[in-house]
Design a protein around this motif. Structure first.
Motif, mmCIF file in Angstrom:
data_model
loop_
_atom_site.group_PDB
_atom_site.id
_atom_site.type_symbol
_atom_site.label_atom_id
_atom_site.label_comp_id
_atom_site.label_asym_id
_atom_site.label_seq_id
_atom_site.Cartn_x
_atom_site.Cartn_y
_atom_site.Cartn_z
ATOM 1 N N ALA B 63 0.875 -1.034 -0.042
ATOM 2 C CA ALA B 63 0.131 -0.133 0.192
ATOM 3 C C ALA B 63 0.939 1.187 0.063
ATOM 4 O O ALA B 63 0.641 2.024 -0.692
ATOM 5 C CB ALA B 63 -0.814 -0.063 1.265
ATOM 6 N N LEU B 64 2.057 1.233 0.748
ATOM 7 C CA LEU B 64 2.828 2.197 0.784
ATOM 8 C C LEU B 64 3.684 2.429 -0.694
ATOM 9 O O LEU B 64 3.620 3.665 -0.865
ATOM 10 C CB LEU B 64 3.966 1.921 1.768
ATOM 11 N N SER B 109 -3.843 0.514 -4.682
ATOM 12 C CA SER B 109 -3.297 -0.109 -3.393
ATOM 13 C C SER B 109 -4.083 -1.399 -2.693
ATOM 14 O O SER B 109 -3.797 -2.080 -1.889
ATOM 15 C CB SER B 109 -3.109 1.089 -2.286
ATOM 16 N N LEU B 110 -5.623 -1.085 -2.907
ATOM 17 C CA LEU B 110 -6.344 -2.210 -2.512
ATOM 18 C C LEU B 110 -5.818 -3.629 -3.030
ATOM 19 O O LEU B 110 -5.941 -4.389 -2.060
ATOM 20 C CB LEU B 110 -7.705 -1.673 -2.670
ATOM 21 N N PRO B 111 -5.913 -3.783 -4.225
ATOM 22 C CA PRO B 111 -5.564 -5.129 -4.832
ATOM 23 C C PRO B 111 -4.368 -5.580 -4.256
ATOM 24 O O PRO B 111 -3.934 -6.571 -3.931
ATOM 25 C CB PRO B 111 -5.613 -4.699 -6.394
ATOM 26 N N SER B 112 -3.331 -4.489 -3.941
ATOM 27 C CA SER B 112 -1.755 -4.856 -3.608
ATOM 28 C C SER B 112 -1.974 -5.486 -2.116
ATOM 29 O O SER B 112 -1.281 -6.316 -1.748
ATOM 30 C CB SER B 112 -0.863 -3.940 -3.682
ATOM 31 N N ALA B 148 0.155 8.684 1.402
ATOM 32 C CA ALA B 148 -0.429 9.449 0.127
ATOM 33 C C ALA B 148 -0.058 10.936 0.251
ATOM 34 O O ALA B 148 0.545 11.477 -0.539
ATOM 35 C CB ALA B 148 -1.887 9.314 -0.211
ATOM 36 N N ALA B 149 -0.205 11.413 1.361
ATOM 37 C CA ALA B 149 -0.081 12.770 1.965
ATOM 38 C C ALA B 149 1.426 13.228 1.788
ATOM 39 O O ALA B 149 1.793 14.019 1.147
ATOM 40 C CB ALA B 149 -0.430 13.051 3.387
ATOM 41 N N LEU B 150 2.093 12.184 2.295
ATOM 42 C CA LEU B 150 3.826 12.398 2.124
ATOM 43 C C LEU B 150 3.979 12.469 0.708
ATOM 44 O O LEU B 150 5.011 13.077 0.208
ATOM 45 C CB LEU B 150 4.396 11.138 2.909
ATOM 46 N N TYR B 171 11.373 6.139 0.926
ATOM 47 C CA TYR B 171 10.760 4.648 0.519
ATOM 48 C C TYR B 171 11.218 3.406 1.337
ATOM 49 O O TYR B 171 10.726 3.004 2.119
ATOM 50 C CB TYR B 171 10.261 4.415 -0.966
ATOM 51 N N PHE B 172 12.437 3.494 0.863
ATOM 52 C CA PHE B 172 13.355 2.229 1.493
ATOM 53 C C PHE B 172 13.745 2.577 2.862
ATOM 54 O O PHE B 172 13.592 1.794 3.826
ATOM 55 C CB PHE B 172 14.661 2.094 0.587
#
Lengths: 310, 246
Positions: B63-64, B109-112, B148-150, B171-172
């Motif tokens: 999702a991230l 992100s939902l399917p993930s 998402a805001a980030l 991200y990492f």
């Protein structure tokens, strides 16, 4: 200084700038600009690079806010006019969403416009029906410009603003673009375009605004602008050794160019200059006297302004 | 605005690289990490099996990926290309652009999340109550709004050239230090002290609490709320600054 007179009886100008200024750091990009555009006019905005054309258009479209003065579009704020669907605009720097097709992107513009035309009509008018299924990021420069034009004309807007619309188009594309644009103007729309192709301003606009250093230098028909520059071209050949000094001192000169045996002069009173030329006792051959094109008029006006400010 | 959401979504679904990294990659990574662990191997101090624990980590990670990558790079690039300016010449409200981006990322992100759950349940026999599956999906999906805001904030902060490295490091860094790839309990103490304040750590902790049939710790919820306010506020401020600059 020209003040706009807006009374209840006069029609609201399509665009009204009143003493508008915009400064970036030390640079006055737009400096006390006052102007009004009226319904149905086709207006060219001319000026050298850095004259403030793009800033003026940004202010008009509400993309930037003026430091002082007011900008009104159809009597309301630029943003309100856009939300009402009264303005269609095509920016030079207007990027496109990539990885979608031309048709998808134009459909978005139609969906967003309150007075939208049918998609097929918009595609046909911009002459992009044949590339409707192509991805936006695979277009040539001229094709991308036509897609931008489609976005600007997706609905029945009363004012169309174009920033250097024919950049990247070849000659025939440019001609067909202006033919389409004329149809838009003939339907009673107001069209404002910035350009550095002076022949476009000359051929298409019924009013030309010359902007220089953020100020309005001239405002009139193309013919009036040429007259304002006042100058006519005088060209002739002289035989033998040319004595430059007296030629440079001829009356009413604005510029002199001597190359080889050929002398080219610009004069604000060609008759008097030619008369004085004969008075020097020389025998000019192949004498030509001609009016300036808009381009030279433009150069003459801005050069005169440069000289004044020095 | 719906037409822009639809178009953003069409585009996201067409982008194979984006779909791979946000939908396929997390479940693949789940199989790699949880694959060798036995069915009864537990993560210290949680009472959860490795598979159960990593399922939440990887669903959160997926999702991230979808919301952070989807927003930041596109926004920075489209600000630079002038598409954002072009959109401002339409009646679309200013926030519509950001909302459309976030909405389309949320759809991906939902399917993930769900695919990680499916893989975990079928391949690694993870079993939970029905309410837990639903609560997990809801919590992880809703929690992704923080990132998402980030993503929006980074998109308005970075230039087109800098956006990819900045996004990647964020991200990492957040994934690794927040314990999404390996439990933070395996870190040295000083790193654990840092990790427990990261939004990703609190994010995964939400899901783990649900798996343990506990209510999420108020500290984690508060952390996520504070981070969301911070990121969303920062994004709004940067957006307004960008708008004035045209």
């Amino acid at each position: 200084m020209v003040l706009m007179t807006t009374t209840a009886t006069t029609t609201t100008p399509v665009v009204g700038f009143d003493q508008v200024s915009k400064t970036y750091g030390d640079v006055r990009a737009v400096d006390g600009l006052t102007l009004a555009l009226h319904p149905g006019e086709t207006v060219a905005l001319l000026g050298p690079n850095g004259a403030g054309k793009s800033t003026a258009l940004d202010l008009l479209l509400g993309l930037r806010q003026a430091d002082s003065g007011t900008v009104r579009v159809f009597g309301s704020s630029p943003r309100e006019a856009i939300v009402a669907g009264r303005v269609g605009a095509m920016l030079q720097s207007g990027g496109l969403m990539d990885e979608v097709t031309v048709a998808e992107l134009v459909r978005l513009a139609c969906d967003l416009h309150p007075k939208a035309y049918p998609l097929t009509e918009v595609l046909a008018r911009a002459d992009i029906a044949q590339i409707a299924d192509r991805k936006v990021n695979k277009l040539s420069g001229g094709q991308a410009q036509r897609v931008r034009f489609a976005l600007a004309t997706a609905g029945d807007s009363d004012l169309i603003v174009l920033d250097e619309p024919t950049t990247g188009m070849d000659v025939s594309a440019r001609q067909s673009f202006w033919a389409t644009m004329r149809e838009q103007a003939d339907q009673g729309r107001t069209v404002l375009f910035a350009t550095h192709y002076l022949e476009e301003a000359d051929a298409i606009a019924d009013r030309v605004l010359v902007l220089h250093r953020g100020r309005l230098l001239a405002d009139g028909t193309a013919a009036e602008i040429k007259a304002k520059a006042g100058a006519r071209k005088v060209a002739f050949d002289l035989d033998g050794e040319i004595d430059e000094a007296p030629i440079r001192e001829l009356p009413f000169l604005t510029s002199v160019d001597i190359s080889g045996q050929t002398i080219r002069i610009q004069s604000t009173d060609a008759d008097a200059t030619v008369h004085a030329l004969y008075g020097l006792g020389v025998y000019p051959r192949n004498l030509e006297v001609a009016g300036l094109g808009l381009e030279q008029a433009f150069v003459a006006i801005t050069a005169a302004e440069e000289a004044k400010s020095k | 605005m719906n037409s822009l959401i639809k178009l953003e979504l069409t585009r996201a679904l067409r982008n194979r690289k984006f779909l791979f990294f946000s939908v396929i990659y997390p479940s693949t990574l789940f199989l790699l990490i949880a694959g060798s662990a036995g069915a009864t191997d537990k993560i210290d101090g949680t009472g959860l099996t490795v598979a159960t624990y990593m399922m939440v980590s990887m669903a959160s990670f997926g999702a991230l990926t979808a919301v952070l990558m989807g927003n930041s790079e596109r926004i920075a690039k489209e600000r630079e290309s002038g598409w954002v300016r072009q959109l401002r010449l339409t009646p679309l409200p200013g926030r519509g652009y950001v909302i459309a981006k976030t909405a389309s990322a949320a759809v991906v992100s939902l399917p993930s999340i769900v695919i990680v759950f499916l893989v975990a349940a079928t391949v690694k026999d993870v079993r939970l109550d029905a309410w837990q599956w639903l609560a997990l999906t809801g919590a992880i999906w809703a929690g992704s709004l923080v990132f998402a805001a980030l993503g929006v904030a980074i998109g308005y902060l970075a230039t087109g050239d800098a956006v990819r490295p900045i996004t990647m490091i964020t991200y990492f860094g957040l994934s690794l230090l927040g314990g999404l790839w390996m439990p933070a309990t395996t870190f040295p103490q000083w790193l654990q002290d840092i990790a427990k304040w990261l939004p990703t750590h609190a994010y995964a902790a939400l899901g783990q609490a649900i798996e343990q049939s506990q209510s999420p710790s108020s500290k984690d919820v508060a952390l996520l709320v504070v981070y969301f306010a911070l990121f969303a506020g920062g994004a709004a401020w940067l957006y307004r600054k960008d708008t004035l600059k045209a």
